[in-house]
Design a protein around this motif. Structure first.
Motif, PDB file in Angstrom:
ATOM      1  N   ILE A  63       0.881  -1.223   0.154  1.00  0.00           N
ATOM      2  CA  ILE A  63       0.083   0.140   0.155  1.00  0.00           C
ATOM      3  C   ILE A  63       0.755   1.343   0.082  1.00  0.00           C
ATOM      4  O   ILE A  63       1.914   1.312   0.813  1.00  0.00           O
ATOM      5  CB  ILE A  63      -0.846   0.139   1.189  1.00  0.00           C
ATOM      6  CG1 ILE A  63      -1.754  -1.096   1.275  1.00  0.00           C
ATOM      7  CG2 ILE A  63      -1.834   1.393   1.267  1.00  0.00           C
ATOM      8  CD1 ILE A  63      -2.609  -1.110   2.473  1.00  0.00           C
ATOM      9  N   ILE A  64       0.794   2.142  -0.817  1.00  0.00           N
ATOM     10  CA  ILE A  64       1.542   3.448  -1.159  1.00  0.00           C
ATOM     11  C   ILE A  64       0.849   4.584  -0.824  1.00  0.00           C
ATOM     12  O   ILE A  64      -0.600   4.919  -1.519  1.00  0.00           O
ATOM     13  CB  ILE A  64       2.178   3.502  -2.560  1.00  0.00           C
ATOM     14  CG1 ILE A  64       3.013   2.319  -2.797  1.00  0.00           C
ATOM     15  CG2 ILE A  64       2.968   4.708  -2.483  1.00  0.00           C
ATOM     16  CD1 ILE A  64       3.495   2.284  -3.819  1.00  0.00           C
ATOM     17  N   LEU A  65       0.989   5.339   0.404  1.00  0.00           N
ATOM     18  CA  LEU A  65       0.211   6.604   0.641  1.00  0.00           C
ATOM     19  C   LEU A  65       1.435   7.714   0.204  1.00  0.00           C
ATOM     20  O   LEU A  65       2.424   7.924   0.560  1.00  0.00           O
ATOM     21  CB  LEU A  65      -0.235   6.570   2.129  1.00  0.00           C
ATOM     22  CG  LEU A  65      -1.106   5.500   2.406  1.00  0.00           C
ATOM     23  CD1 LEU A  65      -1.591   5.682   3.861  1.00  0.00           C
ATOM     24  CD2 LEU A  65      -2.421   5.747   1.581  1.00  0.00           C
ATOM     25  N   ARG A  66       0.584   8.701  -0.578  1.00  0.00           N
ATOM     26  CA  ARG A  66       1.667   9.715  -1.054  1.00  0.00           C
ATOM     27  C   ARG A  66       0.772  11.148  -0.919  1.00  0.00           C
ATOM     28  O   ARG A  66      -0.296  11.218  -1.354  1.00  0.00           O
ATOM     29  CB  ARG A  66       1.844   9.470  -2.346  1.00  0.00           C
ATOM     30  CG  ARG A  66       2.792  10.641  -3.185  1.00  0.00           C
ATOM     31  CD  ARG A  66       3.083  10.354  -4.455  1.00  0.00           C
ATOM     32  NE  ARG A  66       3.854  11.419  -5.069  1.00  0.00           N
ATOM     33  CZ  ARG A  66       4.860  11.128  -5.563  1.00  0.00           C
ATOM     34  NH1 ARG A  66       5.926  10.267  -5.118  1.00  0.00           N
ATOM     35  NH2 ARG A  66       5.501  12.428  -6.280  1.00  0.00           N
ATOM     36  N   HIS A  67       1.525  11.975  -0.265  1.00  0.00           N
ATOM     37  CA  HIS A  67       0.892  13.407  -0.150  1.00  0.00           C
ATOM     38  C   HIS A  67       1.863  14.390  -1.012  1.00  0.00           C
ATOM     39  O   HIS A  67       2.939  14.314  -0.500  1.00  0.00           O
ATOM     40  CB  HIS A  67       0.744  13.932   1.207  1.00  0.00           C
ATOM     41  CG  HIS A  67       0.109  15.429   1.153  1.00  0.00           C
ATOM     42  ND1 HIS A  67       1.056  16.534   1.359  1.00  0.00           N
ATOM     43  CD2 HIS A  67      -1.212  15.810   1.229  1.00  0.00           C
ATOM     44  CE1 HIS A  67       0.092  17.384   1.322  1.00  0.00           C
ATOM     45  NE2 HIS A  67      -1.290  17.034   1.246  1.00  0.00           N
TER      46      HIS A  67
END
Length: 212
Positions: free
Chosen positions: A180-184
């Motif tokens: 799972i990749i979370l990017r802001h």
């Protein structure tokens, strides 16, 4: 209504002043004189009723920040470089009228929540933050703040400084079977200004209710 900006001659302080100039009377506190806004060397020299203080300066202006908090007005700070123990002291001193964040972009607060949700179920992760080459602190204040919230060792933060890069904070959670990749990512500086205004309005509304 008067907004005092500590560090008005800095990049963020200057942007904040221009953003709010049609809604607030802007006064600056800085060692330099701003070419557009009335500027004082100390908040103690301002003899007008202050409604809110925005602090985007440096840790060298700590005394000015404490003076602002002691005036019992709303104070929002985005100055990085303070230790978390110092920030806790500011919060204790200012109580409900003080707020600090290394990042005021609206999406970053949702990013925290999503990371906390995923972090419970994944032990393997990579933490990457990217900024432009002129970014002074490494890792960024935002990355340190995220690491603290998730109890991640700051040494696990991978910091990249690239020419003209947008600010990016990305955490990759993985197991043996999936990822799972979370990017802001912030594309425009207005994200910080809009987010700051939203937080300010929330604090003003809460303060008004408590005053009734």
């Amino acid at each position: 209504m008067i907004m005092v900006i500590i560090g008005i001659c800095g990049k963020m302080g200057n942007c904040l002043a221009d953003y709010f100039e049609k809604k607030w009377d802007i006064i600056g506190v800085d060692l330099k004189k701003h070419p557009k806004y009335t500027t004082y060397s100390s908040i103690d020299l301002i003899d007008l009723p202050i409604d809110v203080v925005a602090d985007f300066s440096s840790v060298n202006a700590k005394n000015e920040l404490i003076k602002a908090i002691n005036k019992n007005v709303l104070v929002l700070s985005g100055t990085t470089g303070y230790s978390f123990s110092e920030i806790d002291e500011f919060i204790k001193l200012g109580k409900e009228k003080f707020f600090w964040s290394a990042n005021y972009a609206g999406g970053i607060f949702l990013f925290y929540k999503l990371c906390e949700l995923v972090f419970k179920d994944y032990d393997i992760f990579d933490f990457i933050e990217i900024h432009a080459k002129d970014k002074k602190d490494k890792p960024s204040g935002t990355a340190k703040m995220i690491a603290k919230k998730l109890t991640i060792d700051e040494n696990k933060i991978q910091s990249l400084r690239i020419n003209q890069a947008n600010p990016v904070h990305e955490i990759i959670f993985s197991s043996e079977y999936e990822r799972i990749i979370l990017r802001h990512e912030v594309m425009k500086k207005d994200a910080f200004l809009i987010g700051f205004e939203k937080k300010l309005n929330e604090m003003r509304e809460k303060n008004d209710k408590e005053a009734i």
